[in-house]
Design a protein around this motif. Structure first.
Motif, PDB file in Angstrom:
ATOM      1  N   GLU A  77      12.794   0.496  -3.685  1.00  0.00           N
ATOM      2  CA  GLU A  77      12.261   1.122  -2.493  1.00  0.00           C
ATOM      3  C   GLU A  77      12.869   0.500  -1.238  1.00  0.00           C
ATOM      4  N   VAL A  78      13.604   1.326  -0.266  1.00  0.00           N
ATOM      5  CA  VAL A  78      14.157   0.641   1.020  1.00  0.00           C
ATOM      6  C   VAL A  78      13.649   1.099   2.110  1.00  0.00           C
ATOM      7  N   PHE A  79      13.305   2.488   2.140  1.00  0.00           N
ATOM      8  CA  PHE A  79      13.254   3.201   3.359  1.00  0.00           C
ATOM      9  C   PHE A  79      11.681   2.565   3.933  1.00  0.00           C
ATOM     10  N   ALA A  80      10.855   2.748   3.306  1.00  0.00           N
ATOM     11  CA  ALA A  80       9.603   2.399   3.982  1.00  0.00           C
ATOM     12  C   ALA A  80       9.595   0.786   4.338  1.00  0.00           C
ATOM     13  N   LEU A 133       0.677  -1.133   0.146  1.00  0.00           N
ATOM     14  CA  LEU A 133       0.136   0.278   0.096  1.00  0.00           C
ATOM     15  C   LEU A 133       0.811   1.324   0.128  1.00  0.00           C
ATOM     16  N   VAL A 134       1.933   1.225   0.785  1.00  0.00           N
ATOM     17  CA  VAL A 134       2.886   2.341   0.741  1.00  0.00           C
ATOM     18  C   VAL A 134       3.588   2.523  -0.484  1.00  0.00           C
ATOM     19  N   HIS A 135       3.835   1.389  -1.087  1.00  0.00           N
ATOM     20  CA  HIS A 135       4.720   1.413  -2.789  1.00  0.00           C
ATOM     21  C   HIS A 135       3.682   2.039  -3.664  1.00  0.00           C
ATOM     22  N   THR A 136       2.493   1.557  -3.266  1.00  0.00           N
ATOM     23  CA  THR A 136       1.451   1.923  -4.358  1.00  0.00           C
ATOM     24  C   THR A 136       1.231   3.595  -4.282  1.00  0.00           C
ATOM     25  N   THR A 137       1.213   4.060  -2.937  1.00  0.00           N
ATOM     26  CA  THR A 137       1.091   5.507  -2.828  1.00  0.00           C
ATOM     27  C   THR A 137       2.135   6.281  -3.491  1.00  0.00           C
ATOM     28  N   LEU A 138       3.287   5.783  -3.268  1.00  0.00           N
ATOM     29  CA  LEU A 138       4.572   6.219  -4.062  1.00  0.00           C
ATOM     30  C   LEU A 138       4.343   6.231  -5.868  1.00  0.00           C
ATOM     31  N   ALA A 139       3.759   5.235  -6.290  1.00  0.00           N
ATOM     32  CA  ALA A 139       3.611   5.002  -7.587  1.00  0.00           C
ATOM     33  C   ALA A 139       2.487   5.557  -8.390  1.00  0.00           C
ATOM     34  N   ILE A 140       1.443   5.778  -7.712  1.00  0.00           N
ATOM     35  CA  ILE A 140       0.258   6.308  -8.143  1.00  0.00           C
ATOM     36  C   ILE A 140       0.225   7.643  -8.986  1.00  0.00           C
ATOM     37  N   PRO A 141       1.043   8.541  -8.408  1.00  0.00           N
ATOM     38  CA  PRO A 141       1.148   9.814  -9.300  1.00  0.00           C
ATOM     39  C   PRO A 141       1.810   9.490 -10.648  1.00  0.00           C
TER      40      PRO A 141
END
Length: 279
Positions: free
Chosen positions: A218-221, A152-160
């Motif tokens: 992605e690594v931080f999240a 879900l977090v990665h999806t938030t980063l990719a959606i834009p």
């Protein structure tokens, strides 16, 4: 100044520009390919060779480093988590981003420009700033240390990226094509699936590629929100100080190569995407 001198000056300028262009291309290719080449060499060499100096210029085709990587405790589980998270991210970003891009390109509504701005603003806030609120929210909702929560977090980063890419692609497809399908008896849904979707497929593929790569790297999240179910990037970061050098090279190779293969496999869709967007 004579005409001959002007021609000579113009020819020298073109040659200089050509040399500068070729040099820039060579430097850019070297900047990208040389690290990948040395990563490949050290991955396909024995652990003893990796830890020795000077480094070889040709791989030994020894699978000792990759075997050590595969047998390292927890490594294959982390690799599986990376694949699952990237796959879920890819699907969710398309399911959410493509309809949003279609709505932005086809409909006029109040706050449309503000909505586009808010999509971009989602990338304006650095992820470390949101780490603590996300961690608290995930703990309260039971999504902490789960593959789906991280997706879900990665999806938030990719959606834009998915929204903006599909918006530009939908904008490049004339509305008259859909209207012609409507006059022939198609509903809005059937006109979309039979007329627009085949044309937008390269853009959908490109959006999926970007979402996959964003999640894969992605690594931080992944490091903050997971403990037991870490992805490969977070797992390598966790063991960076204690892991041997050949394990680091093998891990870097496993991280880089799948994304490169994915992009090369669908490069024709990327070229088709830019062609549709520039219509």
């Amino acid at each position: 100044m004579t005409d001959a001198a002007i021609v000579d000056t113009s020819g020298d300028t073109r040659k200089t520009g050509r040399y500068v262009y070729v040099s820039a291309v060579v430097l850019l290719c070297a900047w990208v390919l040389v690290p990948i080449y040395f990563l490949l060499i050290n991955t396909l060499s024995s652990p003893d060779t990796v830890n020795s100096f000077p480094k070889p210029f040709f791989p030994e085709f020894d699978l000792g480093s990759l075997t050590f990587f595969a047998n390292f405790a927890g490594m294959l589980t982390a690799l599986k988590n990376s694949v699952l998270v990237a796959g879920i991210t890819m699907v969710l970003s398309i399911l959410i981003g493509a309809p949003a891009g279609y709505a932005l390109s086809r409909f006029e509504f109040r706050g449309k420009e503000l909505f586009r701005l808010l999509i971009l603003l989602t990338r304006a806030f650095p992820l470390p700033l949101l780490a603590l609120p996300l961690a608290v929210m995930f703990i309260r909702t039971g999504l902490d240390d789960t593959v789906f929560g991280l997706a879900l977090v990665h999806t938030t980063l990719a959606i834009p990226f998915a929204v903006l890419i599909t918006f530009s692609l939908f904008s490049g497809i004339p509305l008259e094509l859909e209207e012609a399908a409507w006059t022939l008896g198609c509903t809005r849904i059937t006109a979309f699936t039979k007329v627009v979707l085949p044309l937008i497929l390269p853009g959908i593929t490109a959006s999926a590629i970007f979402a996959f790569v964003i999640s894969w790297n992605e690594v931080f999240a992944a490091a903050v929100l997971t403990i037991e179910n870490r992805t490969l990037t977070a797992f390598l970061l966790q063991n960076l100080d204690t892991s041997p050098l050949h394990l680091k090279f093998a891990g870097g190779f496993i991280l880089v190569v799948p994304a490169l293969i994915f992009i090369f496999a669908v490069r024709k869709y990327l070229f088709a995407m830019w062609g549709i967007a520039n219509r």
